[in-house]
Each structure stands twice: as C-alpha cells, then as structure tokens.
Design an enzyme around this catalytic site. Sequence first.
Site, PDB file in Angstrom:
ATOM      1  N   HIS A  75      77.172  75.303  27.497  1.00 42.73           N
ATOM      2  CA  HIS A  75      78.333  75.313  28.382  1.00 42.73           C
ATOM      3  C   HIS A  75      78.203  76.324  29.519  1.00 42.73           C
ATOM      4  O   HIS A  75      79.059  76.354  30.399  1.00 42.73           O
ATOM      5  CB  HIS A  75      79.610  75.554  27.576  1.00 42.73           C
ATOM      6  CG  HIS A  75      80.081  74.313  26.880  1.00 42.73           C
ATOM      7  ND1 HIS A  75      79.391  73.739  25.842  1.00 42.73           N
ATOM      8  CD2 HIS A  75      81.147  73.502  27.105  1.00 42.73           C
ATOM      9  CE1 HIS A  75      80.023  72.662  25.444  1.00 42.73           C
ATOM     10  NE2 HIS A  75      81.086  72.489  26.189  1.00 42.73           N
ATOM     11  N   SER A  86      75.782  70.359  31.025  1.00 45.64           N
ATOM     12  CA  SER A  86      74.791  69.392  30.530  1.00 45.64           C
ATOM     13  C   SER A  86      73.791  69.031  31.623  1.00 45.64           C
ATOM     14  O   SER A  86      74.139  68.980  32.804  1.00 45.64           O
ATOM     15  CB  SER A  86      75.492  68.124  30.054  1.00 45.64           C
ATOM     16  OG  SER A  86      76.374  68.417  29.002  1.00 45.64           O
ATOM     17  N   LYS A 117      82.249  57.151  24.869  1.00 52.82           N
ATOM     18  CA  LYS A 117      80.868  56.686  24.788  1.00 52.82           C
ATOM     19  C   LYS A 117      80.216  57.153  23.488  1.00 52.82           C
ATOM     20  O   LYS A 117      79.503  56.389  22.839  1.00 52.82           O
ATOM     21  CB  LYS A 117      80.087  57.209  25.998  1.00 52.82           C
ATOM     22  CG  LYS A 117      78.726  56.545  26.147  1.00 52.82           C
ATOM     23  CD  LYS A 117      78.112  56.837  27.502  1.00 52.82           C
ATOM     24  CE  LYS A 117      76.809  56.090  27.652  1.00 52.82           C
ATOM     25  NZ  LYS A 117      76.262  56.165  29.004  1.00 52.82           N
ATOM     26  N   ASP A 118      80.475  58.410  23.109  1.00 54.97           N
ATOM     27  CA  ASP A 118      79.916  58.916  21.858  1.00 54.97           C
ATOM     28  C   ASP A 118      80.519  58.198  20.653  1.00 54.97           C
ATOM     29  O   ASP A 118      79.851  58.001  19.637  1.00 54.97           O
ATOM     30  CB  ASP A 118      80.160  60.425  21.727  1.00 54.97           C
ATOM     31  CG  ASP A 118      79.270  61.229  22.669  1.00 54.97           C
ATOM     32  OD1 ASP A 118      78.208  60.710  23.049  1.00 54.97           O
ATOM     33  OD2 ASP A 118      79.644  62.357  23.033  1.00 54.97           O
ATOM     34  N   GLU A 173      58.456  64.129   2.638  1.00 53.61           N
ATOM     35  CA  GLU A 173      59.346  63.105   3.156  1.00 53.61           C
ATOM     36  C   GLU A 173      58.834  62.647   4.520  1.00 53.61           C
ATOM     37  O   GLU A 173      58.118  63.376   5.223  1.00 53.61           O
ATOM     38  CB  GLU A 173      60.756  63.681   3.302  1.00 53.61           C
ATOM     39  CG  GLU A 173      61.442  63.868   1.966  1.00 53.61           C
ATOM     40  CD  GLU A 173      62.068  62.575   1.465  1.00 53.61           C
ATOM     41  OE1 GLU A 173      61.311  61.723   0.956  1.00 53.61           O
ATOM     42  OE2 GLU A 173      63.277  62.414   1.565  1.00 53.61           O
TER      43      GLU A 173
END
Lengths: 281, 453
Positions: free
Chosen positions: B219, B223, B247-248, B291
């Site tokens: 912040h 972004s 959108k998320d 894994e």
Amino acid sequence: MTIRLGGIIVGLGLTAILVLWSLVPGLLNFALPEKPDYYAFQEENIAPEEGFSFEGAAGTWDYAQLQRGYQVYKEVCSSCHSLKFVAFRNLQELSYSEAEVRAEAASWSVPGIDPKDGSIVDRPGLPTDHFPSPYANDVEARAFNNNAVPPDLSLMAKARADGSRYIYSLMMGYVEPDPADQALSPEFETPAGLYFNEHFYNINIAMPPQLVPDIVTYSDGTDATTAQMSADIAAFLTWTAEPSLVQRKQTGWWVIAFLIFATGLAFLSYKQIWAGLKPKK
Amino acid sequence: MSFAWAKQYEPKTAFTKWMDEKLPLPRLIYGAVGAGYPVPRNLNYMWNFGILAGFFLVLQIVTGVVLAMHYASNTEVAFGQVEHIMRNVNYGWMMRYAHANGASFFFIVIYLHIFRGFYYSSYKAPREMIWLLGVVIFLLMMATAFMGYVLPWGQMSFWGAKVITGLFGAIPLIGEPLQTWLVGGFAPGNSALNRFFSLHFLLPFVIAGVVILHIWALHIPGSSNPSGVEVKKESDTIPFHPYYTAKDGFGLGVILILFTFMLFFLPNMLGHPDNYVEANPLSTPALIVPEWYFYPFYAILRAFTGDLTVPFTSIILIPAKLLGVIGMFGSILVWFFLPWLDKSPVRSGHYRPMFKKFFWFGLIPTMAALFYLGGAKPEEPYIVLSQIATAYYFMHFLVILPIVSQIEIPKPLPFSITEAVLGKDADKPAKAATAPSGTPAGASPAGSPEPAE
C-alpha cells in the site's frame, strides 16, 4: 553494477560445476550399454469387465457386493490379515441391521479382560470392537508366514496406486509365467516359499493363491469364481479404506452445483459493476 | 495510501463514529481493501492470486485448527488418529481432504502469483520490499507444508522427513550434530514429530504476520499493473471496492470450483499412496518423493550427482550432497536478488521482446520440466534432463536476466494506464510517444547504466 556482476559470476560458476562434475559424467554413464532386461511385472492393472460400481463421479456402493466381499474377508483373508481401523459397528453401513451387526460381532472372538481376575481371555465381540488381529504381534505373524508380515488391509485400497483395481489384479495375478517372457530371463525362477504373481511389483509374492473357485459359498447364491471373489474383496476393501466415498461424491455434486451458481452470479455482478468503465463518448 | 485522490473514510452512523474514535479498524479496512484504495484500472486476472492466496491461508488455518483438535503428535498413535479423523469425526474426512488439497491449491495460487511477478517484474523498484517479504512468505510456506506432511506419520512422512532433515547433515563440520539436535535423535522419531506439530501450528500465524507486512508494503507504492507504467492521475485508477472485490469474487468462485472438484472427487490424486502405509523405519519405499509442490526444488537437489573434485584427482572439495543443498536453497535465495539483477527500466514483459522470449521459451518450459523431473525415478534420462533444466534455471536468473536487461531495446510504452486501457489519453503531450515515459521513478539509476561486463 556489483550485484549483477556477482550474479553472473555465481551463475556461471554454479552452472560450470553442475555441467562439468555432474552432467558430463552422467552423460558418459548414459552412453554405456544398457543392462539386460529382467522379467517385468504387469504394471497395468486389470479390472472386472463392467468396472466397479463405485468408480466415476456418480459411483455408488453395490451393497450385495460389499456383503459378499465381507464374507470373503471373514472366511479367507482374516486368517492372516487384520483390519484394525474398521469396527463391527461400521458393518451397518453395508446395509446390515443393528441386530445383524450385533450377532455378527458376537461371532468373532476378541481379546478381553476377565472381570474377575484380570487375566487376558477371549470374549465375543461387541459392535464397538474393532476387527481383531489374527496374530498377537509381528513376530508371531512372521513365524507363521515364511518371515513375511501380512499387512493390515484397512487402507490397502488407498495405499497402492489405483488401489481397487490393484487388489483385483493381484488376486487375479496368480498365473503361469509367460514362456516368452521367461525366455528373456532364463535364470528366472520363483524361489521356494514364494509364489509367482504377475501383478506384484517383484513378481514373487509371499502370499499363496487363496481365491480358488468355491473356497467360499456365497449366501446369496452367486457363483464363487476367482474373478467374482476378487472383484468382491476389492470392493469391500475399497469401502474399508474410504467408507465416506459415496457420501463424499454426493456432497461434491451439491457443493459444485452451488458454486457454479454462485460463481455465475459473481461473474454477472462483476460485469455489471465494470460496465460503467467501458470507453465512453 | 499515497495517492492524493484516495477517498477518505467517513463514518456515518453514531456507532461507526464512536468506533472510528476508539479504534479506527473500519477506516483501516476501508483504506486497505475498500473504496479508499485506488488501484490501477487495467489489472488482469493474474492479479487475482494475491487475494486467493490469502483465502487459502485462512482456509488452511481454519481446517488445521479443527484437525489439531482431533490429532495426537505421538508416533505410536498419530497414524491411527488421522484415520480416526477420517472415519469417526463428523465430516472429518472433509476437513482433512480440504486441508491436504488446500495446501496444494495454496501452492498453485502462490506459484501463479510468483510467476505473475516474474513476467511483469513486480519485484522492481519501488516494490522491492513487497517482493522480499513475498519470498520470505514462500520459504515459511515451504517449511510449514513440509512439517505438515510429516504429521500423518505415513511412510512418505517419515522418509521425506529423513531425507530433508538429512540435508542439514551436509553442512561441513557442524552438520551431523546440528541435524541430530534439530531432529531430536539420529532419525525422525517422537521428538521430531512433536516439534514438527508445534511448529506446524505456529508458522501459519507467522506467515499471517508477514502477509500483513506484505500488504502494508504494497500500500505504500500501490499495486503494479500489466502495462508496468506507474499510476499518474486519478483516471488511471479505480477504487478497490467495488471493482476488484467483484473481480476477485468471481476469481474466488472459479478456483473454489476447481478446489472442491479435487476435494470431493479426486482427494488423493495429489498425494502419494505410500502415505497410507504407517511409517516403518525398517522399510524404505521404492521411491522417496516430496509433495508435488516441492518437485522443482527436489529435482535441483538431485541434479548435483558428482562431487566437486580437484580435476584429475580424487580430492573432494565439495561433496555432491552439499552441492545439491546449496543448489536447492540457492534456487530460491536467488529470488531475493531479482530486483537488482534485472535492471531494465521497463517492468512489463509485454514491452520487453527479448525478455519475453526467454520467459516463455526458457523459464516456463524449464519450470515445467523441473516439476515433472522432481517426481520421476532417479534414473536416466531424467537425471540428465534435470541437470540441463537446473543449469538453465540458474543461467536464467543469474546470467541471462542481467545481460538481457542491459542490451534489450524495449518497445515504446503507453503514456499512461488510461491510454493503455482506452487507447487515448487527453493529457498526453504531442511528442512524447518514443520517450520511456513509464520509467519508474525509483528504478532509473543516477548515472547511465554501465555495461554488464
């Protein structure tokens, strides 16, 4: 700049070490003639002709088959293999009634404590008991089985890749060695005390063939062929390994249906909210 | 938030006014992920994965805390306790499968998040600190996931733990005692299981703390965006809420459909069958693999097969095992240096023709190969292939990237984000088309960049 220069030096150095001391000797090794082929096992599992009822996204149990599989376990497998994570009460999931489960549990004898003097005794099983182990410990199991411990079967269908089909394949794998394959490795011979099984990873398995035709007499009258018993025990052991399988898939349908609906709504609201941002004028 | 046009939180009700005076938490949320955070208007779907990673972190903590209520970290009972969860705990199977597959999906979204960063150079000034904190989060995730995989105490848990803790034994002089001290014995046992459980419970909260720093650092400059051009004015941005929450929200729905499909229909596909066999220190599995999300680094570890010797003698300078350990840790540590290895003033891969080629035809196939090779049997041709892939991996970050960023001629950048989206910008000066107008303020070196060599 120093960091970039340092990076280039470190990068080239590390790559040089890798190439000169690992890759080049490796390549030389790679170029050497291959070792002769040995007798290969059948890695590809086989399945019953119509597959298993529990396979696929909509798969469900065939309860008659699970009950037959339980009969095979009880009358054949249980003489050497434990089923320690399964309790008699779980048998109710095979659509046995509570009274039947109680009676079934009582037909097994489980280790208990004499309430009078505290000595270890055998007592009839209760629905809350787990299936008893045929051996007191691994040492006894080895002593009875040519130094091999028969593994617990509770999770076998998940402890092997493609487990349900693997169990079926293994049960069906006691065949005569293929002469053509045998010709490739003339020194091949099944050691004493072991048995040839084309689906076992090293070809020779300590377990003798068990599911000879009619070794069990099915209470529902099904013909007890080797293939039938193999499919039934594979289905039963799939249930013991994953009792929640059918519930899981059914839950999954509802969850995914809801999520597709909710995601559709989310998409529409996303489009609506963003509609105002489209180039204007 | 640094942009002057960011909306300020205005409490409307008596309660929110009272709250704002006592503890301005709603104000913090408003400025962090609400309408008070102006975000570039051109973010594509690759910018969804930060939020999604946050979602999976929360999912892992919630399911993990529930699982911990039913688990016991003792080698005698751990395996049976996990089966108890699967069989006797109401919806325990769902909790455990959600946790196991949740770990996989956490890594899927994190890898996409990281590779977004590689392609769009999200690590460049002024966002170096976000990147560095991100690499720290990734390292913490790896440690957490590794220790979590040990807890069911299956065969792969035990042997995986033995291999990975054995890596400490490669450190010269102090290696062996250090390893014994860390594991609490000569091989993983009860002490190891107990401390792994303790740390596996602790580390996710440490991750959550670093995530807060990661978002805080984000912040400060705001972004990044696909054009790589910095925000110049209000028309370049839109408020986070409602635009990116919407959108998320859609992105979350899509990933949840994939996740629940795995959870309910293929819950064991990403796991290893051997882990349904209880740990047995006397029986080594035919193939020990971690894994899937560790495969690239495992492939790098195994690629170093030869001791570094003085040429034509048998004097060992660095044993192969130590080289592998250096390679494996180095493959992630190199990410810490990315902001300074890549000096191109242009961020977005869209405008970097040479970089773009190396990214799509070099790095991506190499990573795909490493993902495959890490799970393959340690035999030819896989070893040679993993050695080639490992060599390219280090060359890419340490040699190719610094040189490419030096010699590449980037394509002209759009004047602004507004122009990138709308195709035109009223504020654009008439003759500014060819100037590198998107040069990030902090990235342009004071002097002219000197050649790499």
